[in-house]
Design a protein around this motif. Structure first.
Motif, PDB file in Angstrom:
ATOM      1  N   ASP A 169     -13.051  -6.249 -12.776  1.00  0.00           N
ATOM      2  CA  ASP A 169     -14.420  -6.533 -12.356  1.00  0.00           C
ATOM      3  C   ASP A 169     -14.638  -6.312 -10.863  1.00  0.00           C
ATOM      4  OD1 ASP A 169     -13.026  -8.620 -11.265  1.00  0.00           O
ATOM      5  OD2 ASP A 169     -14.218 -10.217 -12.162  1.00  0.00           O
ATOM      6  N   GLY A 170     -13.605  -5.785 -10.181  1.00  0.00           N
ATOM      7  CA  GLY A 170     -13.718  -5.492  -8.756  1.00  0.00           C
ATOM      8  C   GLY A 170     -13.259  -6.606  -7.844  1.00  0.00           C
ATOM      9  N   SER A 171     -12.991  -7.785  -8.383  1.00  0.00           N
ATOM     10  CA  SER A 171     -12.522  -8.901  -7.561  1.00  0.00           C
ATOM     11  C   SER A 171     -11.050  -8.697  -7.176  1.00  0.00           C
ATOM     12  CB  SER A 171     -12.687 -10.228  -8.298  1.00  0.00           C
ATOM     13  OG  SER A 171     -11.926 -10.232  -9.496  1.00  0.00           O
ATOM     14  N   ILE A 172     -10.632  -9.381  -6.134  1.00  0.00           N
ATOM     15  CA  ILE A 172      -9.277  -9.233  -5.606  1.00  0.00           C
ATOM     16  C   ILE A 172      -8.647 -10.613  -5.443  1.00  0.00           C
ATOM     17  CG2 ILE A 172      -7.861  -8.384  -3.700  1.00  0.00           C
ATOM     18  CD1 ILE A 172     -10.066  -6.376  -3.080  1.00  0.00           C
ATOM     19  N   GLU A 173      -7.472 -10.770  -6.001  1.00  0.00           N
ATOM     20  CA  GLU A 173      -6.695 -11.997  -5.830  1.00  0.00           C
ATOM     21  C   GLU A 173      -5.548 -11.682  -4.872  1.00  0.00           C
ATOM     22  OE1 GLU A 173      -4.841 -15.793  -6.276  1.00  0.00           O
ATOM     23  OE2 GLU A 173      -6.873 -15.085  -6.753  1.00  0.00           O
ATOM     24  N   VAL A 187      -5.936  -3.818 -12.732  1.00  0.00           N
ATOM     25  CA  VAL A 187      -5.949  -2.351 -12.728  1.00  0.00           C
ATOM     26  C   VAL A 187      -5.063  -1.768 -11.634  1.00  0.00           C
ATOM     27  CG1 VAL A 187      -8.229  -2.203 -13.773  1.00  0.00           C
ATOM     28  CG2 VAL A 187      -8.039  -2.314 -11.291  1.00  0.00           C
ATOM     29  N   GLU A 188      -4.821  -2.565 -10.581  1.00  0.00           N
ATOM     30  CA  GLU A 188      -3.990  -2.074  -9.477  1.00  0.00           C
ATOM     31  C   GLU A 188      -3.365  -3.256  -8.757  1.00  0.00           C
ATOM     32  OE1 GLU A 188      -4.257   1.226  -5.908  1.00  0.00           O
ATOM     33  OE2 GLU A 188      -6.017  -0.006  -6.270  1.00  0.00           O
ATOM     34  N   ILE A 189      -2.153  -3.048  -8.266  1.00  0.00           N
ATOM     35  CA  ILE A 189      -1.477  -4.053  -7.455  1.00  0.00           C
ATOM     36  C   ILE A 189      -1.082  -3.398  -6.139  1.00  0.00           C
ATOM     37  CG2 ILE A 189       0.474  -5.632  -7.260  1.00  0.00           C
ATOM     38  CD1 ILE A 189       0.553  -5.768 -10.293  1.00  0.00           C
ATOM     39  N   ILE A 190      -1.582  -3.954  -5.028  1.00  0.00           N
ATOM     40  CA  ILE A 190      -1.271  -3.433  -3.699  1.00  0.00           C
ATOM     41  C   ILE A 190      -0.289  -4.380  -3.028  1.00  0.00           C
ATOM     42  CG2 ILE A 190      -2.191  -2.782  -1.440  1.00  0.00           C
ATOM     43  CD1 ILE A 190      -4.876  -2.265  -2.780  1.00  0.00           C
ATOM     44  N   LEU A 191       0.845  -3.862  -2.611  1.00  0.00           N
ATOM     45  CA  LEU A 191       1.857  -4.642  -1.892  1.00  0.00           C
ATOM     46  C   LEU A 191       1.804  -4.228  -0.429  1.00  0.00           C
ATOM     47  CD1 LEU A 191       3.338  -6.473  -3.865  1.00  0.00           C
ATOM     48  CD2 LEU A 191       2.809  -4.314  -4.950  1.00  0.00           C
ATOM     49  N   SER A 192       1.523  -5.191   0.446  1.00  0.00           N
ATOM     50  CA  SER A 192       1.227  -4.850   1.830  1.00  0.00           C
ATOM     51  C   SER A 192       1.690  -5.942   2.789  1.00  0.00           C
ATOM     52  CB  SER A 192      -0.290  -4.647   1.967  1.00  0.00           C
ATOM     53  OG  SER A 192      -0.700  -4.585   3.310  1.00  0.00           O
ATOM     54  N   PRO A 193       2.015  -5.560   4.023  1.00  0.00           N
ATOM     55  CA  PRO A 193       2.313  -6.584   5.037  1.00  0.00           C
ATOM     56  C   PRO A 193       1.050  -7.200   5.624  1.00  0.00           C
ATOM     57  CG  PRO A 193       2.576  -4.402   5.983  1.00  0.00           C
ATOM     58  CD  PRO A 193       2.289  -4.200   4.519  1.00  0.00           C
ATOM     59  N   TYR A 194      -0.125  -6.728   5.165  1.00  0.00           N
ATOM     60  CA  TYR A 194      -1.391  -7.191   5.715  1.00  0.00           C
ATOM     61  C   TYR A 194      -2.148  -8.060   4.718  1.00  0.00           C
ATOM     62  CZ  TYR A 194      -0.259  -3.105   8.540  1.00  0.00           C
ATOM     63  OH  TYR A 194       0.396  -2.191   9.315  1.00  0.00           O
ATOM     64  N   GLU A 195      -2.811  -9.084   5.215  1.00  0.00           N
ATOM     65  CA  GLU A 195      -3.616  -9.945   4.365  1.00  0.00           C
ATOM     66  C   GLU A 195      -4.872  -9.235   3.875  1.00  0.00           C
ATOM     67  OE1 GLU A 195      -5.236 -14.567   4.290  1.00  0.00           O
ATOM     68  OE2 GLU A 195      -4.550 -13.673   6.165  1.00  0.00           O
ATOM     69  N   ASP A 196      -5.314  -8.241   4.656  1.00  0.00           N
ATOM     70  CA  ASP A 196      -6.478  -7.445   4.275  1.00  0.00           C
ATOM     71  C   ASP A 196      -6.036  -6.301   3.377  1.00  0.00           C
ATOM     72  OD1 ASP A 196      -8.706  -5.895   4.036  1.00  0.00           O
ATOM     73  OD2 ASP A 196      -9.036  -5.585   6.177  1.00  0.00           O
ATOM     74  N   ILE A 240       6.464 -12.520   5.983  1.00  0.00           N
ATOM     75  CA  ILE A 240       5.532 -12.804   4.904  1.00  0.00           C
ATOM     76  C   ILE A 240       4.713 -11.551   4.603  1.00  0.00           C
ATOM     77  CG2 ILE A 240       3.446 -14.092   4.260  1.00  0.00           C
ATOM     78  CD1 ILE A 240       4.532 -16.476   5.720  1.00  0.00           C
ATOM     79  N   CYS A 241       4.646 -11.158   3.339  1.00  0.00           N
ATOM     80  CA  CYS A 241       3.837 -10.038   2.900  1.00  0.00           C
ATOM     81  C   CYS A 241       2.782 -10.553   1.917  1.00  0.00           C
ATOM     82  CB  CYS A 241       4.714  -8.963   2.267  1.00  0.00           C
ATOM     83  SG  CYS A 241       5.809  -8.130   3.455  1.00  0.00           S
ATOM     84  N   TYR A 242       2.035  -9.614   1.331  1.00  0.00           N
ATOM     85  CA  TYR A 242       0.937 -10.027   0.455  1.00  0.00           C
ATOM     86  C   TYR A 242       0.892  -9.181  -0.810  1.00  0.00           C
ATOM     87  CZ  TYR A 242      -0.527 -12.629   4.532  1.00  0.00           C
ATOM     88  OH  TYR A 242      -0.560 -13.497   5.593  1.00  0.00           O
ATOM     89  N   ARG A 243       0.599  -9.862  -1.940  1.00  0.00           N
ATOM     90  CA  ARG A 243       0.347  -9.197  -3.214  1.00  0.00           C
ATOM     91  C   ARG A 243      -1.157  -9.228  -3.454  1.00  0.00           C
ATOM     92  NH1 ARG A 243       5.266 -12.567  -5.494  1.00  0.00           N
ATOM     93  NH2 ARG A 243       3.784 -14.263  -5.234  1.00  0.00           N
ATOM     94  N   HIS A 244      -1.766  -8.062  -3.585  1.00  0.00           N
ATOM     95  CA  HIS A 244      -3.198  -7.968  -3.848  1.00  0.00           C
ATOM     96  C   HIS A 244      -3.385  -7.469  -5.282  1.00  0.00           C
ATOM     97  CE1 HIS A 244      -3.891  -8.440   0.465  1.00  0.00           C
ATOM     98  NE2 HIS A 244      -3.029  -7.478   0.675  1.00  0.00           N
ATOM     99  N   PHE A 245      -3.899  -8.322  -6.152  1.00  0.00           N
ATOM    100  CA  PHE A 245      -4.165  -7.945  -7.538  1.00  0.00           C
ATOM    101  C   PHE A 245      -5.630  -7.519  -7.648  1.00  0.00           C
ATOM    102  CE2 PHE A 245      -0.695 -11.027  -7.687  1.00  0.00           C
ATOM    103  CZ  PHE A 245       0.217 -10.414  -8.547  1.00  0.00           C
ATOM    104  N   ILE A 246      -5.871  -6.243  -7.928  1.00  0.00           N
ATOM    105  CA  ILE A 246      -7.230  -5.726  -8.091  1.00  0.00           C
ATOM    106  C   ILE A 246      -7.599  -5.821  -9.562  1.00  0.00           C
ATOM    107  CG2 ILE A 246      -8.784  -3.847  -7.525  1.00  0.00           C
ATOM    108  CD1 ILE A 246      -7.101  -4.889  -5.156  1.00  0.00           C
ATOM    109  N   LEU A 247      -8.663  -6.570  -9.866  1.00  0.00           N
ATOM    110  CA  LEU A 247      -9.054  -6.813 -11.244  1.00  0.00           C
ATOM    111  C   LEU A 247     -10.148  -5.847 -11.690  1.00  0.00           C
ATOM    112  CD1 LEU A 247      -9.054 -10.713 -11.217  1.00  0.00           C
ATOM    113  CD2 LEU A 247      -7.183  -9.150 -11.746  1.00  0.00           C
TER     114      LEU A 247
END
Length: 328
Positions: A278-282, A315-324, A269-276
């Motif tokens: 306004d600074g929030s992260i989904e 503004v940015e999408i981080i693809l990571s094996p970490y939830e953080d 399981i990996c994680y998609r982090h959508f940086i918006l």
């Protein structure tokens, strides 16, 4: 799959069912066995004590306490059943503060394994937001669960390594929270009429300082701002009429690399982090059924519902094996 990963899978599988025990003492026993069983964390039985007495006006008992090599308290563990109304976090902080010697490490176990670190000996621990690392038993592939096994396996347990790890994680978490708070504050200031006036004054001041306009010519800025606003509206209408906008301006970041991420995603399981904006992260977990390649990663992300609904604000999408998302 490394040894720590295998051990976490076994631990999460066992505790996923044990957390629904009818009696809390049964769940405590399951946690005790996880720490003392040589197939799991392998602590000597004389270094793991159940119902450890703590002086708190009257004598209270911490569910489990790990002892150091001098058989003094090292870490307190508070266990709660899955249906318990309490998460045990404040109770843990109280035990950490009243133990002799006072403790800087503590763990709560309910539906997840939560490690806390507090130089203030538990007095700064109030909620799950204060956690250094957490891993759910419902996710046997949780990479933080693997890290917990690595940190607490008795054969390589080291207080200094544990302290360094917790400090790093908490520092990253605080920076993330501070940044999100600043984004919200700046957004609140700039989004209102006062924010527009603030920007106008800054632009006028810059133009005057560079001898582009003179005093009394501020109306040039107002007229140009109006034209830019109309141009922006026109561009937005054109984009809406021409279908989905392109995502070329969105920055993609892969941890550790796009090739390694694609390989890891095949079986974890990996994680998609959508940086918006306004600074929030989904943050969304991503479990692939196979077939994902380096070439199909971005198209797969762009087809998600969240991306389609929010692409103009991403503004940015981080693809990571970490939830953080802050972890490298």
């Amino acid at each position: 799959m490394n040894t720590y990963n295998k051990i976490w899978k076994n631990i999460s599988r066992q505790l996923k069912y044990a957390k629904n025990s009818p009696q809390e003492c049964d769940y405590q026993l399951a946690i005790y066995e996880i720490f003392t069983d040589s197939d799991y964390l392998g602590w000597p039985i004389d270094r793991v004590k159940r119902e450890f007495p703590v002086q708190m006006g009257s004598i209270k008992k911490s569910d489990i306490v790990l002892l150091d090599s001098d058989f003094k308290p090292l870490l307190a563990i508070e266990v709660k059943l899955s249906n318990s109304a309490s998460d045990g976090i404040e109770q843990l902080g109280s035990y950490m503060d009243r133990c002799d010697p006072r403790l800087i490490f503590g763990i709560t176990v309910k539906d997840s394994f939560n490690l806390f670190y507090d130089e203030n000996t538990g007095r700064s621990i109030h909620s799950i937001k204060d956690v250094a690392i957490t891993a759910s038993f419902d996710d046997p592939s949780d990479i933080d669960g693997t890290k917990i096994v690595e940190l607490f396996s008795f054969q390589n347990f080291n207080v200094d390594i544990l302290k360094s790890f917790c400090t790093e994680r908490l520092t990253a978490s605080r920076k993330k929270s501070e940044r999100e708070m600043k984004f919200r504050e700046v957004s609140k200031i700039l989004s209102g009429d006062s924010g527009k006036e603030l920007i106008r004054k800054a632009i006028c001041q810059y133009l005057k300082a560079n001898n582009i306009i003179k005093e009394g010519e501020e109306d040039i800025v107002d007229e140009m701002a109006e034209k830019l606003c109309l141009s922006s509206v026109k561009k937005q209408l054109n984009q809406e009429n021409s279908g989905p906008s392109r995502s070329s301006k969105i920055n993609y970041k892969f941890i550790p690399s796009i090739e390694d991420f694609a390989e890891y995603l095949k079986s974890n399981i990996c994680y998609r982090h959508f940086i918006l904006s306004d600074g929030s992260i989904e943050t969304q977990p991503w479990k692939s059924s196979g077939g994902i390649t380096v070439q199909t990663l971005k198209p797969n992300i762009n087809s998600t519902q969240f991306y389609r609904n929010n692409k103009t604000n991403i503004v940015e999408i981080i693809l990571s094996p970490y939830e953080d998302p802050m972890r490298q």
